[in-house]
Design an enzyme around this catalytic site. Structure first.
Site, PDB file in Angstrom:
ATOM      1  CG  ASP A  46      11.962  24.352 -15.021  1.00 35.49           C
ATOM      2  OD1 ASP A  46      11.468  25.201 -14.255  1.00 35.49           O
ATOM      3  OD2 ASP A  46      12.581  24.656 -16.067  1.00 35.49           O
ATOM      4  CE1 TYR A  51      13.049  26.484 -21.724  1.00 29.95           C
ATOM      5  CE2 TYR A  51      12.375  24.785 -20.185  1.00 29.95           C
ATOM      6  CZ  TYR A  51      13.065  25.948 -20.448  1.00 29.95           C
ATOM      7  OH  TYR A  51      13.769  26.562 -19.444  1.00 29.95           O
ATOM      8  CE  LYS A  76      11.527  28.105 -16.359  1.00 30.21           C
ATOM      9  NZ  LYS A  76      11.760  26.944 -17.229  1.00 30.21           N
ATOM     10  CG  HIS A 109      11.707  31.993 -19.650  1.00 28.77           C
ATOM     11  ND1 HIS A 109      11.231  30.955 -20.415  1.00 28.77           N
ATOM     12  CD2 HIS A 109      12.985  31.649 -19.352  1.00 28.77           C
ATOM     13  CE1 HIS A 109      12.169  30.033 -20.556  1.00 28.77           C
ATOM     14  NE2 HIS A 109      13.242  30.440 -19.924  1.00 28.77           N
ATOM     15  CB  ILE A 229      15.510  22.063 -12.614  1.00 24.73           C
ATOM     16  CG1 ILE A 229      16.149  23.448 -12.868  1.00 24.73           C
ATOM     17  CG2 ILE A 229      14.355  22.190 -11.631  1.00 24.73           C
ATOM     18  CD1 ILE A 229      15.231  24.426 -13.595  1.00 24.73           C
ATOM     19  CE  LYS A 231      18.405  17.681 -22.261  1.00 28.60           C
ATOM     20  NZ  LYS A 231      19.555  17.254 -23.090  1.00 28.60           N
ATOM     21  CB  SER A 232      19.864  13.754 -18.315  1.00 33.50           C
ATOM     22  OG  SER A 232      20.432  12.707 -19.087  1.00 33.50           O
TER      23      SER A 232
HETATM   24  N1  LIG Z   1      15.050  29.917 -16.777  1.00 34.81           N
HETATM   25  C1  LIG Z   1      15.934  29.858 -17.738  1.00 34.81           C
HETATM   26  O1  LIG Z   1      16.233  30.844 -18.419  1.00 34.81           O
HETATM   27  C2  LIG Z   1      16.592  28.549 -18.040  1.00 34.81           C
HETATM   28  C3  LIG Z   1      17.677  28.485 -18.937  1.00 34.81           C
HETATM   29  C4  LIG Z   1      18.276  27.259 -19.178  1.00 34.81           C
HETATM   30  C5  LIG Z   1      17.798  26.133 -18.536  1.00 34.81           C
HETATM   31  N2  LIG Z   1      16.718  26.211 -17.693  1.00 34.81           N
HETATM   32  C6  LIG Z   1      16.159  25.012 -17.007  1.00 34.81           C
HETATM   33  O2  LIG Z   1      17.212  24.319 -16.330  1.00 34.81           O
HETATM   34  C7  LIG Z   1      17.264  22.975 -16.784  1.00 34.81           C
HETATM   35  C8  LIG Z   1      18.674  22.430 -16.691  1.00 34.81           C
HETATM   36  O3  LIG Z   1      19.583  23.257 -17.386  1.00 34.81           O
HETATM   37  P1  LIG Z   1      20.327  22.825 -18.740  1.00 34.81           P
HETATM   38  O4  LIG Z   1      19.490  21.858 -19.462  1.00 34.81           O
HETATM   39  O5  LIG Z   1      20.678  24.086 -19.432  1.00 34.81           O
HETATM   40  O6  LIG Z   1      21.711  22.213 -18.247  1.00 34.81           O
HETATM   41  P2  LIG Z   1      22.224  21.099 -17.190  1.00 34.81           P
HETATM   42  O7  LIG Z   1      21.104  20.426 -16.530  1.00 34.81           O
HETATM   43  O8  LIG Z   1      23.269  21.785 -16.372  1.00 34.81           O
HETATM   44  O9  LIG Z   1      23.001  20.097 -18.160  1.00 34.81           O
HETATM   45  C9  LIG Z   1      22.354  19.314 -19.113  1.00 34.81           C
HETATM   46  C10 LIG Z   1      23.436  18.646 -19.973  1.00 34.81           C
HETATM   47  O10 LIG Z   1      24.256  17.835 -19.157  1.00 34.81           O
HETATM   48  C11 LIG Z   1      24.179  16.469 -19.588  1.00 34.81           C
HETATM   49  N3  LIG Z   1      24.068  15.654 -18.355  1.00 34.81           N
HETATM   50  C12 LIG Z   1      23.032  15.656 -17.487  1.00 34.81           C
HETATM   51  N4  LIG Z   1      23.281  14.805 -16.475  1.00 34.81           N
HETATM   52  C13 LIG Z   1      24.494  14.265 -16.708  1.00 34.81           C
HETATM   53  C14 LIG Z   1      25.268  13.294 -16.019  1.00 34.81           C
HETATM   54  N5  LIG Z   1      24.839  12.750 -14.886  1.00 34.81           N
HETATM   55  N6  LIG Z   1      26.475  12.945 -16.559  1.00 34.81           N
HETATM   56  C15 LIG Z   1      26.909  13.502 -17.721  1.00 34.81           C
HETATM   57  N7  LIG Z   1      26.204  14.434 -18.403  1.00 34.81           N
HETATM   58  C16 LIG Z   1      25.008  14.792 -17.907  1.00 34.81           C
HETATM   59  C17 LIG Z   1      22.940  16.367 -20.445  1.00 34.81           C
HETATM   60  O11 LIG Z   1      23.125  15.396 -21.466  1.00 34.81           O
HETATM   61  P3  LIG Z   1      21.986  14.362 -21.996  1.00 34.81           P
HETATM   62  O12 LIG Z   1      20.656  15.061 -21.957  1.00 34.81           O
HETATM   63  O13 LIG Z   1      22.455  14.061 -23.384  1.00 34.81           O
HETATM   64  O14 LIG Z   1      22.038  13.161 -21.090  1.00 34.81           O
HETATM   65  C18 LIG Z   1      22.865  17.763 -21.037  1.00 34.81           C
HETATM   66  O15 LIG Z   1      23.721  17.871 -22.162  1.00 34.81           O
HETATM   67  C19 LIG Z   1      16.712  23.079 -18.203  1.00 34.81           C
HETATM   68  O16 LIG Z   1      16.330  21.836 -18.751  1.00 34.81           O
HETATM   69  C20 LIG Z   1      15.544  24.018 -17.979  1.00 34.81           C
HETATM   70  O17 LIG Z   1      14.456  23.330 -17.396  1.00 34.81           O
HETATM   71  C21 LIG Z   1      16.117  27.405 -17.443  1.00 34.81           C
END
Ligand SMILES: NC(=O)c1ccc[n+]([C@@H]2O[C@H](COP(=O)([O-])OP(=O)(O)OC[C@H]3O[C@@H](n4cnc5c(N)ncnc54)[C@H](OP(=O)(O)O)[C@@H]3O)[C@@H](O)[C@H]2O)c1
Length: 275
Positions: A46, A51, A76, A109, A229, A231-232
């Site tokens: 995604d 981005y 998006k 988006h 989805i 992210k890490s």
């Molecule tokens: N459509 C939209 O408006 C929108 C908005 C926001 C996000 N998104 C999409 O959703 C995806 C995910 O959301 P997000 O990136 O905001 O947040 P998330 O996936 O909820 O959290 C990511 C954070 O959690 C940490 N993390 C991930 N797995 C972990 C684990 N197993 N243990 C401990 N910490 C962990 C990551 O650290 P590290 O990376 O340092 O490991 C990062 O800081 C985005 O990448 C994007 O593709 C879409």
């Protein structure tokens, strides 16, 4: 390597229930992150024009040698490209950066309600779908009223609504709306961007089940039927976030996580995000 079940979209295309998000992954780290994800078994990525890492996502997919039809790529159209022609041009730019001939899912988006253009933007996505340049089209951050406007104006029901969703913000009303209209719920920030991983309810469950807090939260999503989805950029976490298919939460466990609802958002409210 974990095999991930798929969820059927309303036009028969299927999406893996766990994908890999790359928001805030700097372009120079994106090839490594996506490579780790593909090695771990993710096949859905995604990204978004916003981005600024579509080129690196495309490079990682190309170097993997994985057949295109086994991959599921989402991008998006950003808020500055609302409108029919601008959205089509934005799509061309994204596709060229990704180095692909089609995407699997193209999303609006944000609705940006103050611009009043998302219905027009949707007509561009309908054209991309009809031309086979997007296998499915959908939206992101749409509230029920925004979805209803699209349903009233168009014959093509969004395949997906990608929304902020995690135990603090379970989005009951939207999930019910989606279920009534055959729209798949995709959860962004499924881990509340890390903010729930030291919650005592979550850590206690994780300890009892011999899982990590992230796995417990992601498993809650899967049992709700959400596509996730996470992210890490950390290979160990990338692997952990897809190893979700050999345990289950009980009704009681699910209810304990449901009780974390408090309405707290990470991102802006879609009704008021007009930038
Ligand atoms: N459509 C939209 O408006 C929108 C908005 C926001 C996000 N998104 C999409 O959703 C995806 C995910 O959301 P997000 O990136 O905001 O947040 P998330 O996936 O909820 O959290 C990511 C954070 O959690 C940490 N993390 C991930 N797995 C972990 C684990 N197993 N243990 C401990 N910490 C962990 C990551 O650290 P590290 O990376 O340092 O490991 C990062 O800081 C985005 O990448 C994007 O593709 C879409």
């Amino acid at each position: 390597m974990t095999a991930v079940p798929s969820v059927a979209l309303n036009n028969g295309v299927t999406i893996p229930q766990v994908g890999f998000g790359v928001f805030k992954v700097p372009e120079e780290q994106t090839v490594d992150a996506v490579r780790s994800a593909l090695d771990a078994g993710y096949r859905s990525i995604d990204t978004a024009a916003l981005y600024q890492n579509e080129r690196a996502v495309g490079a990682a997919l190309a170097e993997s040698g994985i057949p295109r039809e086994e991959l599921f790529v989402t991008t998006k159209v950003w808020n500055s490209a609302h409108g029919h022609d601008r959205a089509l041009r934005a799509f061309d730019t994204s596709l060229a950066k990704l180095g692909l001939e089609y995407v699997d899912l193209y999303l609006i988006h944000w609705p940006v309600p103050a611009k009043e253009r998302y219905v027009e933007t949707w007509s561009a996505l309908e054209k991309l779908l009809a031309d086979g340049r997007a296998r499915a089209i959908g939206v992101s951050n749409f509230q029920p009223a925004h979805l209803q406007r699209l349903l009233d104006a168009s014959d093509v029901v969004p395949a997906v609504n990608q929304i902020e969703l995690h135990p603090n913000l379970p989005q009951r009303e939207l999930r019910e709306f989606h279920a009534r209209h055959g729209i798949v719920t995709e959860a962004w920030s499924p881990l509340a961007r890390g903010g729930l991983l030291d919650d005592p309810t979550v850590t206690a469950l994780a300890e009892r089940l011999g899982r990590t807090p992230a796995q417990v939260i992601l498993r809650w999503h899967l049992q709700l039927g959400n596509v996730v989805i996470p992210k890490s950029v950390t290979p160990r976490r990338i692997r952990e976030n897809i190893a979700l298919f050999d345990f289950e939460l009980s009704e009681q466990d699910l209810a304990a996580i449901d009780a974390l609802e408090n309405g707290r958002r990470i991102g802006p409210h879609p009704d008021h995000f007009n930038r």
